[in-house]
Design an enzyme around this catalytic site. Structure first.
Site, short mmCIF file in Angstrom:
data_model
loop_
_atom_site.label_atom_id
_atom_site.label_comp_id
_atom_site.label_asym_id
_atom_site.label_seq_id
_atom_site.Cartn_x
_atom_site.Cartn_y
_atom_site.Cartn_z
N CYS A 86 0.85 -1.19 0.00
CA CYS A 86 0.00 0.00 0.00
C CYS A 86 0.89 1.25 0.00
O CYS A 86 1.86 1.33 0.78
CB CYS A 86 -0.89 0.01 1.24
SG CYS A 86 -1.84 1.54 1.37
N GLU A 130 3.51 -5.78 8.72
CA GLU A 130 3.87 -4.40 8.38
C GLU A 130 5.05 -3.94 9.25
O GLU A 130 5.97 -3.27 8.77
CB GLU A 130 2.67 -3.47 8.59
CG GLU A 130 2.97 -2.03 8.15
CD GLU A 130 1.85 -1.08 8.47
OE1 GLU A 130 0.66 -1.44 8.30
OE2 GLU A 130 2.16 0.05 8.91
S1 SF4 Z 1 -5.53 -0.10 5.95
FE1 SF4 Z 1 -3.48 -0.58 5.18
S2 SF4 Z 1 -3.83 -1.11 3.05
FE2 SF4 Z 1 -5.61 0.04 3.72
S3 SF4 Z 1 -5.19 2.20 3.18
FE3 SF4 Z 1 -4.57 1.84 5.31
S4 SF4 Z 1 -2.39 1.38 5.12
FE4 SF4 Z 1 -3.27 1.07 3.12
#
Ligand code: SF4
Length: 328
Positions: free
Chosen positions: A111, A141
């Site tokens: 992401c 993460e």
């Molecule tokens: S929950 Fe994780 S994947 Fe979804 S927008 Fe937030 S950082 Fe990105």
């Protein structure tokens, strides 16, 4: 007044009202990651290897597996020369090095909001800061972010951890956070850090992402109206687990379920209003199934409680865009 279904085989009474949180469910990063694997399968054909769960949701992983995705724990399990997608949670530089050594064809579905945290980690490390990472030990993460600057990063999970924190230079401390934490808890931890290290610096904008923040805000509002809040999401989904915690902290009973079939009858006893929300990795069809579960029990008053509109979208990774253009 409680309703009893006349058409359904069950005689279990439904709640008077079902309220759906909005926003809920898929965020832009999850949508992009799932679409990345889908497009990779269409462009290149099966199998496509995926390192870790592409997003933390059982249903999504099962569906992609049926279509030819093979989920592995480590890049070293992928046969040499094959294609592998890295999940939305991000990977450390070592993973990229291992993949290169195995001549894997890689597509990175990290992401962009996780990438932002990686960039901050690298920047603070190169400027000589000790970096306090607020996050949960063992989360993918956190592993990926820590890998960006392993010598500089110290993980802190609670306010108590802050008390025992020792650093080389208290005037050269920076903090970053995991993207899917409890907003309130993290605020308290950062306050404790600032008390301990008054000259501490941090990211220009919050690392807890918009989707996490908005879903938690929505569930707080929902908790005011509901006796029970059901959260659709998997147990390894950090943001889904946080939604249950936030709902409970704000006065509603709450449970995390993957599917509507996991609802226990005893949870519904004496409940007038049920709230429903879903984590950022949970597809909307699972919410629809849960709503139908209540319709089948005679609940007719079903509405949405919207706290904010979301319009965030991320472009697909370049390799997917190029591949799609080439096959069009
Ligand atoms: S929950 Fe994780 S994947 Fe979804 S927008 Fe937030 S950082 Fe990105």
């Amino acid at each position: 007044m409680r309703h009893v279904s006349s058409s359904s085989a069950t005689t279990t009474p439904g709640p008077s009202k079902v309220l759906l949180a909005a926003p809920r469910g898929y965020c832009a990063g999850v949508d992009r990651a799932v679409q990345t694997v889908e497009h990779a399968l269409e462009i290149h054909g099966a199998p496509i290897y995926v390192r870790k769960e592409i997003v933390h949701n059982k249903h999504v992983v099962e569906q992609l597996t049926e279509r030819g995705a093979i989920f592995v724990d480590q890049e070293t399990e992928v046969p040499e020369g094959e294609m592998v997608v890295f999940s939305a949670h991000g990977v450390s530089p070592v993973v990229h090095e291992n993949a290169e050594a195995r001549q894997l064809k890689t597509i990175d579905a990290t992401c962009p909001l996780v990438t932002k945290v990686h960039v901050e980690a690298r920047k603070f490390a190169s400027d000589g800061y000790t970096i306090v990472l607020v996050g949960h030990d063992g989360h993918e993460e956190v592993e990926g972010t820590t890998g960006e600057a392993p010598e500089n990063i110290i993980l802190v999970e609670t306010e108590e951890d802050v008390e025992g924190l020792e650093v080389e230079d208290p005037d050269k401390v920076a903090y970053i956070t995991q993207t899917t934490l409890s907003v309130d808890e993290t605020t308290a931890i950062i306050k404790a850090l600032k008390r301990k290290f008054p000259n501490m610096t941090g990211p220009k904008t919050d690392d807890i992402c918009y989707a996490t923040t908005n879903r938690q805000q929505a569930v707080k509002e929902l908790a005011r109206e509901c006796d029970l809040i059901l959260v659709i999401g998997s147990t390894n989904s950090s943001n889904s687990v946080r939604l249950v915690e936030v709902a409970r902290e704000h006065g509603a009973a709450s449970h995390l379920i993957d599917f509507h079939t996991q609802v226990r009858e005893e949870w519904l006893e004496g409940v007038e209003t049920v709230g429903i929300t879903s984590g950022a990795s949970a597809p909307e069809e699972l919410v629809e199934n849960l709503v139908q579960f209540f319709r089948d029990r005679g609940t007719q008053d079903i509405s949405e409680l919207r706290t904010v509109n979301e319009s965030v979208r991320f472009m697909l990774p370049k390799k997917i865009r190029d591949g799609t253009a080439a096959t069009a």
